[in-house]
Scaffold this active site. Structure first.
Site, PDB file in Angstrom:
ATOM      1  N   ASN A   9       0.868  -1.178   0.000  1.00 55.46           N
ATOM      2  CA  ASN A   9       0.000   0.000   0.000  1.00 55.46           C
ATOM      3  C   ASN A   9       0.903   1.226   0.000  1.00 55.46           C
ATOM      4  O   ASN A   9       1.476   1.577   1.021  1.00 55.46           O
ATOM      5  CB  ASN A   9      -0.899  -0.020   1.246  1.00 55.46           C
ATOM      6  CG  ASN A   9      -1.750   1.229   1.354  1.00 55.46           C
ATOM      7  OD1 ASN A   9      -1.812   2.032   0.422  1.00 55.46           O
ATOM      8  ND2 ASN A   9      -2.412   1.399   2.493  1.00 55.46           N
ATOM      9  N   LYS A  11       0.059   4.270  -0.350  1.00 52.95           N
ATOM     10  CA  LYS A  11      -0.605   5.463   0.185  1.00 52.95           C
ATOM     11  C   LYS A  11      -0.402   6.636  -0.788  1.00 52.95           C
ATOM     12  O   LYS A  11      -0.385   6.411  -1.997  1.00 52.95           O
ATOM     13  CB  LYS A  11      -0.114   5.740   1.607  1.00 52.95           C
ATOM     14  CG  LYS A  11      -0.223   4.479   2.483  1.00 52.95           C
ATOM     15  CD  LYS A  11       0.013   4.683   3.938  1.00 52.95           C
ATOM     16  CE  LYS A  11      -0.158   3.375   4.689  1.00 52.95           C
ATOM     17  NZ  LYS A  11       0.007   3.509   6.129  1.00 52.95           N
ATOM     18  N   HIS A  95      -9.420   1.377   5.097  1.00 55.09           N
ATOM     19  CA  HIS A  95      -8.134   1.577   5.764  1.00 55.09           C
ATOM     20  C   HIS A  95      -8.319   2.537   6.941  1.00 55.09           C
ATOM     21  O   HIS A  95      -9.121   3.467   6.874  1.00 55.09           O
ATOM     22  CB  HIS A  95      -7.109   2.131   4.765  1.00 55.09           C
ATOM     23  CG  HIS A  95      -5.725   2.100   5.304  1.00 55.09           C
ATOM     24  ND1 HIS A  95      -5.255   3.051   6.178  1.00 55.09           N
ATOM     25  CD2 HIS A  95      -4.718   1.210   5.145  1.00 55.09           C
ATOM     26  CE1 HIS A  95      -4.003   2.745   6.515  1.00 55.09           C
ATOM     27  NE2 HIS A  95      -3.659   1.627   5.898  1.00 55.09           N
ATOM     28  N   GLU A  97      -6.677   4.961   7.913  1.00 58.01           N
ATOM     29  CA  GLU A  97      -6.485   6.383   7.586  1.00 58.01           C
ATOM     30  C   GLU A  97      -7.759   6.964   6.970  1.00 58.01           C
ATOM     31  O   GLU A  97      -8.091   8.122   7.195  1.00 58.01           O
ATOM     32  CB  GLU A  97      -5.267   6.535   6.658  1.00 58.01           C
ATOM     33  CG  GLU A  97      -3.975   6.333   7.443  1.00 58.01           C
ATOM     34  CD  GLU A  97      -2.840   5.699   6.662  1.00 58.01           C
ATOM     35  OE1 GLU A  97      -2.844   5.737   5.425  1.00 58.01           O
ATOM     36  OE2 GLU A  97      -1.934   5.141   7.330  1.00 58.01           O
ATOM     37  N   GLU A 167      -5.021  -4.412  10.865  1.00 58.00           N
ATOM     38  CA  GLU A 167      -3.962  -3.415  11.029  1.00 58.00           C
ATOM     39  C   GLU A 167      -4.198  -2.649  12.332  1.00 58.00           C
ATOM     40  O   GLU A 167      -4.984  -1.682  12.352  1.00 58.00           O
ATOM     41  CB  GLU A 167      -3.962  -2.433   9.854  1.00 58.00           C
ATOM     42  CG  GLU A 167      -3.726  -3.095   8.514  1.00 58.00           C
ATOM     43  CD  GLU A 167      -3.189  -2.108   7.487  1.00 58.00           C
ATOM     44  OE1 GLU A 167      -2.109  -2.376   6.950  1.00 58.00           O
ATOM     45  OE2 GLU A 167      -3.820  -1.065   7.251  1.00 58.00           O
ATOM     46  N   GLY A 173       2.966   2.694  10.737  1.00 59.81           N
ATOM     47  CA  GLY A 173       3.909   3.791  10.526  1.00 59.81           C
ATOM     48  C   GLY A 173       4.658   4.211  11.782  1.00 59.81           C
ATOM     49  O   GLY A 173       5.311   5.245  11.807  1.00 59.81           O
TER      50      GLY A 173
HETATM   51  P1  13P Z   1       3.316   0.669   7.620  1.00 57.89           P
HETATM   52  O1  13P Z   1       3.797  -0.637   7.043  1.00 57.89           O
HETATM   53  O2  13P Z   1       4.040   1.868   7.087  1.00 57.89           O
HETATM   54  O3  13P Z   1       3.229   0.626   9.122  1.00 57.89           O
HETATM   55  O4  13P Z   1       1.802   0.867   7.091  1.00 57.89           O
HETATM   56  C1  13P Z   1       0.895  -0.180   7.267  1.00 57.89           C
HETATM   57  C2  13P Z   1      -0.328   0.145   6.512  1.00 57.89           C
HETATM   58  O5  13P Z   1      -1.088   1.029   6.872  1.00 57.89           O
HETATM   59  C3  13P Z   1      -0.599  -0.618   5.284  1.00 57.89           C
HETATM   60  O6  13P Z   1      -1.880  -0.419   4.824  1.00 57.89           O
END
Ligand code: 13P
Length: 255
Positions: A9, A11, A95, A97, A167, A173
C-alpha cells in the site's frame, strides 16, 4: 489451503515515473514467486500505467479506495468498473487512515465491498483498533463490530474471495509491530467471527497483518497459523525491501 497474499500500500506516494521505476526493479526480483500472491496498490494517478506494466506478470494491481456507486454526479470519486478498466483485481477499503481522516463508517465500507464484488473486483477490508481501545481492553469489541459492519453486504457465496487486513492502528507507521503472538491472537478471533458469519467459507478467507511489517519481522509473523499475508506501507516503497517481504520464507532461513 490459503495462498499467502503480500500487498504493497503506497498510500499518497510515488509519481507515475517513480512507480514505473519501482516496477522495473521489482518485477525481476519476484518473477519466481509463484507460491504467493503479490499485489501493488499505487495511488490512483499511477494505476493505468502500472496496469500496463503488470500485464503478463505475476503481480496484481489494487486501488487504495473506491466509491460504491456505478457512475454519476460524485465529483472526485472513482467507480469499481473504472478500476477494472485499468487492470485492477483488488481494492483496499476501510483503511484506518480513511476511517480516521475522512470519516468512513462501517456502513459505507460495507457498500464499497459489496459494489466491488458485484463488479468482479476483490475487496481487501481493513480493520484495527486504536491504542486507547487496546489499552482499555476493547480490542475484540472493536474488531468484532468493524467486521460485522464492514462485511454486512458480502454474500455468503462470495465470502471466500474477500481478504481481511488486520492493522492495529498503533502499529501503523510507528515502527511498533504487534508481536506475532498479539497478531495471532486477534487473527484467531477474526477467523472465529468469519466462521460465525460465513460458515465453512470463513476458513478459506485470507487475513493479512499490517503495521510496520519489514523484511526483518515478516517471517515470524507469517509463521503463525492464522496470518495469511501482509499489507505493507513504508517497507513496500523500496523494491528490494518489498521483494524480501514477498520472499519471506528466505528471510527465515537467512536468520
Ligand atoms: P506501515 O507498514 O508503514 O506501518 O503501514 C501499514 C499500513 O497502513 C498498510 O496499509
Amino acid at each position: 489451503m490459503r495462498t499467502s497474499i503480500l500487498a504493497a500500500n503506497w498510500k499518497m506516494q510515488k509519481t507515475v515515473s517513480e512507480a514505473v521505476r519501482f516496477l522495473e526493479a521489482f518485477l525481476p526480483l519476484v518473477a519466481d514467486a509463484d507460491a504467493v500472491e503479490v499485489v501493488i496498490a499505487p495511488p490512483f494517478t499511477a494505476l493505468g500505467r502500472c496496469g500496463e506494466e503488470l500485464e503478463g506478470s505475476n503481480v496484481k494491481l489494487a486501488s487504495q479506495n473506491v466509491n460504491n456507486e456505478e457512475k454519476g454526479a460524485f465529483t472526485g470519486e472513482i467507480a469499481p468498473a473504472m478500476l477494472r478498466d485499468v487492470g485492477c483485481s483488488y481494492a483496499i477499503v476501510g483503511h484506518s487512515e480513511r476511517r480516521a481522516l475522512y470519516g468512513e463508517t462501517d456502513a459505507f465500507i460495507a457498500k464499497k465491498a459489496g459494489a466491488l464484488l458485484a463488479a468482479g473486483l476483490l475487496p481487501i477490508v481493513c480493520v484495527g483498533e486504536l491504542l486507547d481501545e487496546r489499552e482499555s481492553n476493547r480490542t475484540f469489541d472493536v474488531i468484532g463490530r468493524q467486521l460485522a459492519g464492514s462485511l454486512a453486504e458480502v454474500p455468503v457465496e462470495r465470502a471466500s474471495e474477500v481478504v481481511i487486513a488486520y492493522e492495529p492502528v498503533w502499529a501503523i507507521g510507528t515502527g511498533k509491530t504487534a508481536t506475532p503472538e498479539i497478531a495471532q491472537e486477534v487473527h484467531a478471533f477474526i477467523r472465529e467471527k468469519l466462521g460465525e458469519a460465513f460458515g465453512s467459507a470463513g476458513k478459506d478467507m485470507r487475513i493479512q497483518y499490517g503495521g510496520s511489517v519489514k523484511p526483518e519481522n515478516v517471517y515470524d509473523l507469517m509463521a503463525k497459523p492464522d496470518i495469511d499475508g501482509a499489507l505493507v506501507g513504508g517497507a513496500s516503497l523500496d523494491p528490494d525491501s518489498f521483494a524480501k517481504i514477498v520472499q519471506f520464507e528466505k528471510q527465515g532461513v537467512a536468520q
